[in-house]
Motif scaffolding. Sequence first.
Motif, PDB file in Angstrom:
ATOM      1  N   ILE A  24       0.839  -1.204   0.000  1.00 23.65           N
ATOM      2  CA  ILE A  24       0.000   0.000   0.000  1.00 23.65           C
ATOM      3  C   ILE A  24       0.873   1.253   0.000  1.00 23.65           C
ATOM      4  O   ILE A  24       0.630   2.199  -0.755  1.00 23.65           O
ATOM      5  CB  ILE A  24      -0.959   0.000   1.212  1.00 23.65           C
ATOM      6  N   GLY A  25       1.904   1.264   0.845  1.00 25.17           N
ATOM      7  CA  GLY A  25       2.793   2.419   0.902  1.00 25.17           C
ATOM      8  C   GLY A  25       3.482   2.691  -0.425  1.00 25.17           C
ATOM      9  O   GLY A  25       3.617   3.840  -0.848  1.00 25.17           O
ATOM     10  N   ILE A  26       3.907   1.639  -1.091  1.00 24.79           N
ATOM     11  CA  ILE A  26       4.617   1.790  -2.369  1.00 24.79           C
ATOM     12  C   ILE A  26       3.661   2.233  -3.476  1.00 24.79           C
ATOM     13  O   ILE A  26       3.937   3.169  -4.224  1.00 24.79           O
ATOM     14  CB  ILE A  26       5.319   0.472  -2.749  1.00 24.79           C
ATOM     15  N   GLU A  27       2.531   1.566  -3.575  1.00 26.75           N
ATOM     16  CA  GLU A  27       1.627   1.829  -4.690  1.00 26.75           C
ATOM     17  C   GLU A  27       0.782   3.090  -4.521  1.00 26.75           C
ATOM     18  O   GLU A  27       0.346   3.676  -5.500  1.00 26.75           O
ATOM     19  CB  GLU A  27       0.728   0.619  -4.927  1.00 26.75           C
ATOM     20  N   MET A  28       0.538   3.508  -3.312  1.00 22.01           N
ATOM     21  CA  MET A  28      -0.344   4.648  -3.081  1.00 22.01           C
ATOM     22  C   MET A  28       0.386   5.935  -2.713  1.00 22.01           C
ATOM     23  O   MET A  28      -0.245   6.981  -2.524  1.00 22.01           O
ATOM     24  CB  MET A  28      -1.357   4.308  -1.976  1.00 22.01           C
ATOM     25  N   PHE A  29       1.710   5.895  -2.632  1.00 23.12           N
ATOM     26  CA  PHE A  29       2.466   7.055  -2.194  1.00 23.12           C
ATOM     27  C   PHE A  29       2.228   8.272  -3.072  1.00 23.12           C
ATOM     28  O   PHE A  29       2.120   9.389  -2.576  1.00 23.12           O
ATOM     29  CB  PHE A  29       3.959   6.727  -2.123  1.00 23.12           C
ATOM     30  N   GLU A  30       2.132   8.079  -4.387  1.00 23.71           N
ATOM     31  CA  GLU A  30       1.917   9.212  -5.290  1.00 23.71           C
ATOM     32  C   GLU A  30       0.570   9.890  -5.049  1.00 23.71           C
ATOM     33  O   GLU A  30       0.372  11.036  -5.446  1.00 23.71           O
ATOM     34  CB  GLU A  30       2.030   8.760  -6.744  1.00 23.71           C
ATOM     35  N   GLY A  32      -0.492  10.417  -1.999  1.00 22.37           N
ATOM     36  CA  GLY A  32      -0.393  10.995  -0.667  1.00 22.37           C
ATOM     37  C   GLY A  32      -0.661  10.018   0.465  1.00 22.37           C
ATOM     38  O   GLY A  32      -0.841  10.425   1.604  1.00 22.37           O
ATOM     39  N   ILE A  33      -0.713   8.734   0.146  1.00 22.84           N
ATOM     40  CA  ILE A  33      -0.961   7.719   1.167  1.00 22.84           C
ATOM     41  C   ILE A  33       0.332   6.965   1.423  1.00 22.84           C
ATOM     42  O   ILE A  33       0.951   6.446   0.495  1.00 22.84           O
ATOM     43  CB  ILE A  33      -2.061   6.737   0.716  1.00 22.84           C
ATOM     44  N   SER A  34       0.749   6.941   2.663  1.00 20.08           N
ATOM     45  CA  SER A  34       1.954   6.193   3.023  1.00 20.08           C
ATOM     46  C   SER A  34       1.598   5.185   4.111  1.00 20.08           C
ATOM     47  O   SER A  34       0.507   5.223   4.685  1.00 20.08           O
ATOM     48  CB  SER A  34       3.057   7.140   3.503  1.00 20.08           C
ATOM     49  N   SER A  35       2.508   4.284   4.371  1.00 24.26           N
ATOM     50  CA  SER A  35       2.273   3.281   5.411  1.00 24.26           C
ATOM     51  C   SER A  35       3.551   3.059   6.200  1.00 24.26           C
ATOM     52  O   SER A  35       4.657   3.267   5.701  1.00 24.26           O
ATOM     53  CB  SER A  35       1.792   1.966   4.800  1.00 24.26           C
ATOM     54  N   ILE A  36       3.358   2.634   7.428  1.00 22.30           N
ATOM     55  CA  ILE A  36       4.495   2.294   8.273  1.00 22.30           C
ATOM     56  C   ILE A  36       4.038   1.211   9.239  1.00 22.30           C
ATOM     57  O   ILE A  36       2.884   1.183   9.656  1.00 22.30           O
ATOM     58  CB  ILE A  36       5.045   3.516   9.025  1.00 22.30           C
ATOM     59  N   ILE A  37       4.925   0.305   9.530  1.00 18.90           N
ATOM     60  CA  ILE A  37       4.642  -0.773  10.474  1.00 18.90           C
ATOM     61  C   ILE A  37       5.452  -0.484  11.731  1.00 18.90           C
ATOM     62  O   ILE A  37       6.680  -0.401  11.676  1.00 18.90           O
ATOM     63  CB  ILE A  37       5.041  -2.136   9.876  1.00 18.90           C
ATOM     64  N   ALA A  86       6.479   2.624   3.758  1.00 22.84           N
ATOM     65  CA  ALA A  86       6.623   1.202   3.454  1.00 22.84           C
ATOM     66  C   ALA A  86       7.796   0.592   4.228  1.00 22.84           C
ATOM     67  O   ALA A  86       8.570  -0.190   3.702  1.00 22.84           O
ATOM     68  CB  ALA A  86       6.789   0.993   1.949  1.00 22.84           C
ATOM     69  N   ARG A  87       7.917   0.970   5.492  1.00 21.58           N
ATOM     70  CA  ARG A  87       9.024   0.516   6.345  1.00 21.58           C
ATOM     71  C   ARG A  87       8.505  -0.029   7.662  1.00 21.58           C
ATOM     72  O   ARG A  87       7.409   0.282   8.096  1.00 21.58           O
ATOM     73  CB  ARG A  87       9.973   1.678   6.665  1.00 21.58           C
ATOM     74  N   GLU A  88       9.349  -0.816   8.297  1.00 18.93           N
ATOM     75  CA  GLU A  88       9.088  -1.276   9.653  1.00 18.93           C
ATOM     76  C   GLU A  88       9.963  -0.466  10.595  1.00 18.93           C
ATOM     77  O   GLU A  88      11.130  -0.238  10.317  1.00 18.93           O
ATOM     78  CB  GLU A  88       9.438  -2.758   9.824  1.00 18.93           C
ATOM     79  N   VAL A  89       9.382  -0.036  11.699  1.00 21.06           N
ATOM     80  CA  VAL A  89      10.122   0.719  12.705  1.00 21.06           C
ATOM     81  C   VAL A  89       9.978  -0.025  14.028  1.00 21.06           C
ATOM     82  O   VAL A  89       8.863  -0.271  14.493  1.00 21.06           O
ATOM     83  CB  VAL A  89       9.582   2.157  12.839  1.00 21.06           C
ATOM     84  N   GLU A  90      11.099  -0.382  14.620  1.00 24.51           N
ATOM     85  CA  GLU A  90      11.087  -1.081  15.897  1.00 24.51           C
ATOM     86  C   GLU A  90      11.302  -0.087  17.026  1.00 24.51           C
ATOM     87  O   GLU A  90      12.256   0.679  17.010  1.00 24.51           O
ATOM     88  CB  GLU A  90      12.157  -2.165  15.919  1.00 24.51           C
ATOM     89  N   ILE A  91      10.401  -0.102  17.977  1.00 26.69           N
ATOM     90  CA  ILE A  91      10.480   0.776  19.141  1.00 26.69           C
ATOM     91  C   ILE A  91      10.764  -0.145  20.329  1.00 26.69           C
ATOM     92  O   ILE A  91       9.846  -0.640  20.978  1.00 26.69           O
ATOM     93  CB  ILE A  91       9.164   1.550  19.348  1.00 26.69           C
ATOM     94  N   ASP A  92      12.023  -0.415  20.572  1.00 22.86           N
ATOM     95  CA  ASP A  92      12.363  -1.438  21.565  1.00 22.86           C
ATOM     96  C   ASP A  92      13.591  -1.100  22.402  1.00 22.86           C
ATOM     97  O   ASP A  92      14.125  -1.960  23.071  1.00 22.86           O
ATOM     98  CB  ASP A  92      12.571  -2.774  20.876  1.00 22.86           C
ATOM     99  N   ARG A  93      14.039   0.136  22.339  1.00 23.93           N
ATOM    100  CA  ARG A  93      15.220   0.580  23.088  1.00 23.93           C
ATOM    101  C   ARG A  93      16.453  -0.284  22.799  1.00 23.93           C
ATOM    102  O   ARG A  93      17.330  -0.412  23.630  1.00 23.93           O
ATOM    103  CB  ARG A  93      14.940   0.601  24.582  1.00 23.93           C
ATOM    104  N   GLY A  94      16.503  -0.893  21.639  1.00 21.40           N
ATOM    105  CA  GLY A  94      17.673  -1.666  21.239  1.00 21.40           C
ATOM    106  C   GLY A  94      17.690  -3.106  21.708  1.00 21.40           C
ATOM    107  O   GLY A  94      18.612  -3.847  21.406  1.00 21.40           O
ATOM    108  N   PHE A  95      16.654  -3.554  22.431  1.00 17.36           N
ATOM    109  CA  PHE A  95      16.679  -4.906  22.973  1.00 17.36           C
ATOM    110  C   PHE A  95      16.697  -5.972  21.897  1.00 17.36           C
ATOM    111  O   PHE A  95      17.519  -6.868  21.917  1.00 17.36           O
ATOM    112  CB  PHE A  95      15.490  -5.142  23.908  1.00 17.36           C
ATOM    113  N   PHE A  96      15.769  -5.910  20.930  1.00 20.92           N
ATOM    114  CA  PHE A  96      15.661  -6.984  19.959  1.00 20.92           C
ATOM    115  C   PHE A  96      16.850  -7.025  19.010  1.00 20.92           C
ATOM    116  O   PHE A  96      17.146  -8.064  18.442  1.00 20.92           O
ATOM    117  CB  PHE A  96      14.343  -6.886  19.200  1.00 20.92           C
TER     118      PHE A  96
END
Length: 102
Positions: A24-30, A32-37, A86-96
Amino acid sequence: MHPNKGQGLYISSKMAIEAIYRTIGIEMFEKGISSIIIRPGYISSGRSIDFIEDKMNLLKNFIITPDELAEVILFFLKDEAICFNAREVEIDRGFFVSKRFF
């Protein structure tokens, strides 16, 4: 390695949903729609409280509060975060990443 019962179905469905969000993020970016995990680590709420309390001496440096997670989500809803798509963002303080306890 043998996954626990039910984990194979869990991870395969999770990966499928993440692929949909990336697409969705890749195909709909033009348009104005973006996605993030957002992949939060240990959050001090809900079902995780018992698990966290049992291992508090090991996890204390990595626990995310619900307010901190809310701030992250609010950031990604702002126009300034448009460069994340279209990216994954880990919020884990570096643990994982490190898998080490300090």
